[in-house]
Design an enzyme around this catalytic site. Sequence first.
Site, PDB file in Angstrom:
ATOM      1  N   ASN A   1      41.120  46.681  43.418  1.00  0.00           N
ATOM      2  CA  ASN A   1      41.004  45.691  44.487  1.00  0.00           C
ATOM      3  C   ASN A   1      39.534  45.375  44.752  1.00  0.00           C
ATOM      4  O   ASN A   1      38.654  46.239  44.621  1.00  0.00           O
ATOM      5  CB  ASN A   1      41.743  46.119  45.767  1.00  0.00           C
ATOM      6  CG  ASN A   1      41.360  47.479  46.305  1.00  0.00           C
ATOM      7  OD1 ASN A   1      40.948  48.361  45.558  1.00  0.00           O
ATOM      8  ND2 ASN A   1      41.514  47.662  47.593  1.00  0.00           N
TER       9      ASN A   1
ATOM     10  N   GLU B   1      37.394  43.550  47.715  1.00  0.00           N
ATOM     11  CA  GLU B   1      37.460  43.002  49.074  1.00  0.00           C
ATOM     12  C   GLU B   1      36.283  42.080  49.353  1.00  0.00           C
ATOM     13  O   GLU B   1      35.324  42.000  48.588  1.00  0.00           O
ATOM     14  CB  GLU B   1      37.506  44.163  50.085  1.00  0.00           C
ATOM     15  CG  GLU B   1      38.766  44.985  49.916  1.00  0.00           C
ATOM     16  CD  GLU B   1      39.009  45.972  51.036  1.00  0.00           C
ATOM     17  OE1 GLU B   1      38.069  46.292  51.798  1.00  0.00           O
ATOM     18  OE2 GLU B   1      40.168  46.429  51.144  1.00  0.00           O
ATOM     19  N   ASN B   2      36.407  41.372  50.473  1.00  0.00           N
ATOM     20  CA  ASN B   2      35.353  40.451  50.879  1.00  0.00           C
ATOM     21  C   ASN B   2      35.224  40.481  52.393  1.00  0.00           C
ATOM     22  O   ASN B   2      36.235  40.660  53.094  1.00  0.00           O
ATOM     23  CB  ASN B   2      35.687  39.029  50.392  1.00  0.00           C
ATOM     24  CG  ASN B   2      34.500  38.111  50.499  1.00  0.00           C
ATOM     25  OD1 ASN B   2      34.222  37.540  51.545  1.00  0.00           O
ATOM     26  ND2 ASN B   2      33.768  37.962  49.417  1.00  0.00           N
ATOM     27  N   ALA B   3      34.007  40.278  52.889  1.00  0.00           N
ATOM     28  CA  ALA B   3      33.773  40.238  54.335  1.00  0.00           C
ATOM     29  C   ALA B   3      34.601  39.130  54.982  1.00  0.00           C
ATOM     30  O   ALA B   3      34.995  39.233  56.146  1.00  0.00           O
ATOM     31  CB  ALA B   3      32.287  40.030  54.623  1.00  0.00           C
ATOM     32  N   SER B   4      34.873  38.087  54.234  1.00  0.00           N
ATOM     33  CA  SER B   4      35.832  37.074  54.664  1.00  0.00           C
ATOM     34  C   SER B   4      37.183  37.559  54.153  1.00  0.00           C
ATOM     35  O   SER B   4      37.572  37.310  53.004  1.00  0.00           O
ATOM     36  CB  SER B   4      35.455  35.709  54.064  1.00  0.00           C
ATOM     37  OG  SER B   4      36.393  34.758  54.459  1.00  0.00           O
TER      38      SER B   4
ATOM     39  N   CYS C   1      43.839  41.763  45.317  1.00  0.00           N
ATOM     40  CA  CYS C   1      44.500  43.048  45.064  1.00  0.00           C
ATOM     41  C   CYS C   1      44.266  43.503  43.621  1.00  0.00           C
ATOM     42  O   CYS C   1      44.044  42.686  42.718  1.00  0.00           O
ATOM     43  CB  CYS C   1      46.001  42.937  45.275  1.00  0.00           C
ATOM     44  SG  CYS C   1      46.510  42.634  46.964  1.00  0.00           S
TER      45      CYS C   1
ATOM     46  N   GLU D   1      46.353  44.587  41.430  1.00  0.00           N
ATOM     47  CA  GLU D   1      47.330  44.089  40.452  1.00  0.00           C
ATOM     48  C   GLU D   1      46.943  42.716  39.934  1.00  0.00           C
ATOM     49  O   GLU D   1      47.089  42.413  38.754  1.00  0.00           O
ATOM     50  CB  GLU D   1      48.723  43.998  41.095  1.00  0.00           C
ATOM     51  CG  GLU D   1      49.296  45.321  41.570  1.00  0.00           C
ATOM     52  CD  GLU D   1      48.931  45.644  43.016  1.00  0.00           C
ATOM     53  OE1 GLU D   1      47.801  45.301  43.449  1.00  0.00           O
ATOM     54  OE2 GLU D   1      49.767  46.232  43.711  1.00  0.00           O
TER      55      GLU D   1
ATOM     56  N   CYS E   1      52.177  44.434  46.956  1.00  0.00           N
ATOM     57  CA  CYS E   1      52.456  43.487  48.037  1.00  0.00           C
ATOM     58  C   CYS E   1      53.249  42.304  47.489  1.00  0.00           C
ATOM     59  O   CYS E   1      53.355  42.100  46.268  1.00  0.00           O
ATOM     60  CB  CYS E   1      51.153  43.016  48.684  1.00  0.00           C
ATOM     61  SG  CYS E   1      50.242  41.787  47.727  1.00  0.00           S
TER      62      CYS E   1
ATOM     63  N   CYS F   1      51.453  39.961  45.065  1.00  0.00           N
ATOM     64  CA  CYS F   1      51.276  40.532  43.716  1.00  0.00           C
ATOM     65  C   CYS F   1      52.596  40.553  42.947  1.00  0.00           C
ATOM     66  O   CYS F   1      52.613  40.351  41.733  1.00  0.00           O
ATOM     67  CB  CYS F   1      50.665  41.917  43.795  1.00  0.00           C
ATOM     68  SG  CYS F   1      48.914  41.843  44.226  1.00  0.00           S
TER      69      CYS F   1
HETATM   70  N1  THU Z   1      45.941  45.993  48.024  1.00  0.00           N
HETATM   71  C1  THU Z   1      46.085  46.019  46.671  1.00  0.00           C
HETATM   72  O1  THU Z   1      45.100  46.154  45.922  1.00  0.00           O
HETATM   73  N2  THU Z   1      47.329  45.886  46.162  1.00  0.00           N
HETATM   74  C2  THU Z   1      48.462  45.705  46.898  1.00  0.00           C
HETATM   75  O2  THU Z   1      49.533  45.491  46.358  1.00  0.00           O
HETATM   76  C3  THU Z   1      48.385  45.796  48.357  1.00  0.00           C
HETATM   77  C4  THU Z   1      47.038  45.818  48.942  1.00  0.00           C
HETATM   78  C5  THU Z   1      44.585  46.106  48.590  1.00  0.00           C
HETATM   79  C6  THU Z   1      44.073  44.842  49.214  1.00  0.00           C
HETATM   80  C7  THU Z   1      43.060  45.379  50.196  1.00  0.00           C
HETATM   81  O3  THU Z   1      41.826  45.541  49.531  1.00  0.00           O
HETATM   82  C8  THU Z   1      43.586  46.743  50.562  1.00  0.00           C
HETATM   83  O4  THU Z   1      44.574  47.069  49.595  1.00  0.00           O
HETATM   84  C9  THU Z   1      44.193  46.819  51.938  1.00  0.00           C
HETATM   85  O5  THU Z   1      45.142  45.841  52.137  1.00  0.00           O
END
Ligand code: THU
EC number: 3.5.4.5
Length: 138
Positions: free
Chosen positions: A48, A50-53, A59, A61, A90, A93
């Site tokens: 995964n 992430e971003n500040a926004s 994710c 996947e 999720c 994904c």
């Molecule tokens: N996340 C995933 O990488 N995969 C998923 O199927 C669910 C969530 C990540 C996104 C975010 O960086 C962190 O988990 C919390 O939601």
Amino acid sequence: MNELKQAEIDRLVLAAIEARDQAYAPHSHFYVGAALLMGDGKIVGGCNVENASYSLTICAERVAASAAVSQGYRTWRAVAIASIGGAMPCGACRQFLAEFGMDITVITIDVIDNQRQIRKLSQLLPDAFDSSDIHSHG
Ligand code: THU
């Protein structure tokens, strides 16, 4: 038939755990790794990002699937997903993976106790939206 051998599962699980080491998750601190097993035995991983926004976060996947497509793959046999607690993919994904085949095995791994759960994507996303839905009214 798409039966995975135990050795293939073990290799894929290890790759997902390794991919998780690269996770960029300074906001949630929830680190996820994913690994896809190709028909030729190659494994492609992702983590995964992430971003500040927050909504721009990607994710693990979807990163792995995009990496695989970038490397010339359009289908794969299985995906392993590693996180604390062994979270299921999720909804976004599930849909993203469905684009490339419903008959794949989804393995989740809790990195704390190595507990695994095995599903089919078709179980996780029944009645998926797909290209047939688009083309039926055009
Ligand atoms: N996340 C995933 O990488 N995969 C998923 O199927 C669910 C969530 C990540 C996104 C975010 O960086 C962190 O988990 C919390 O939601």
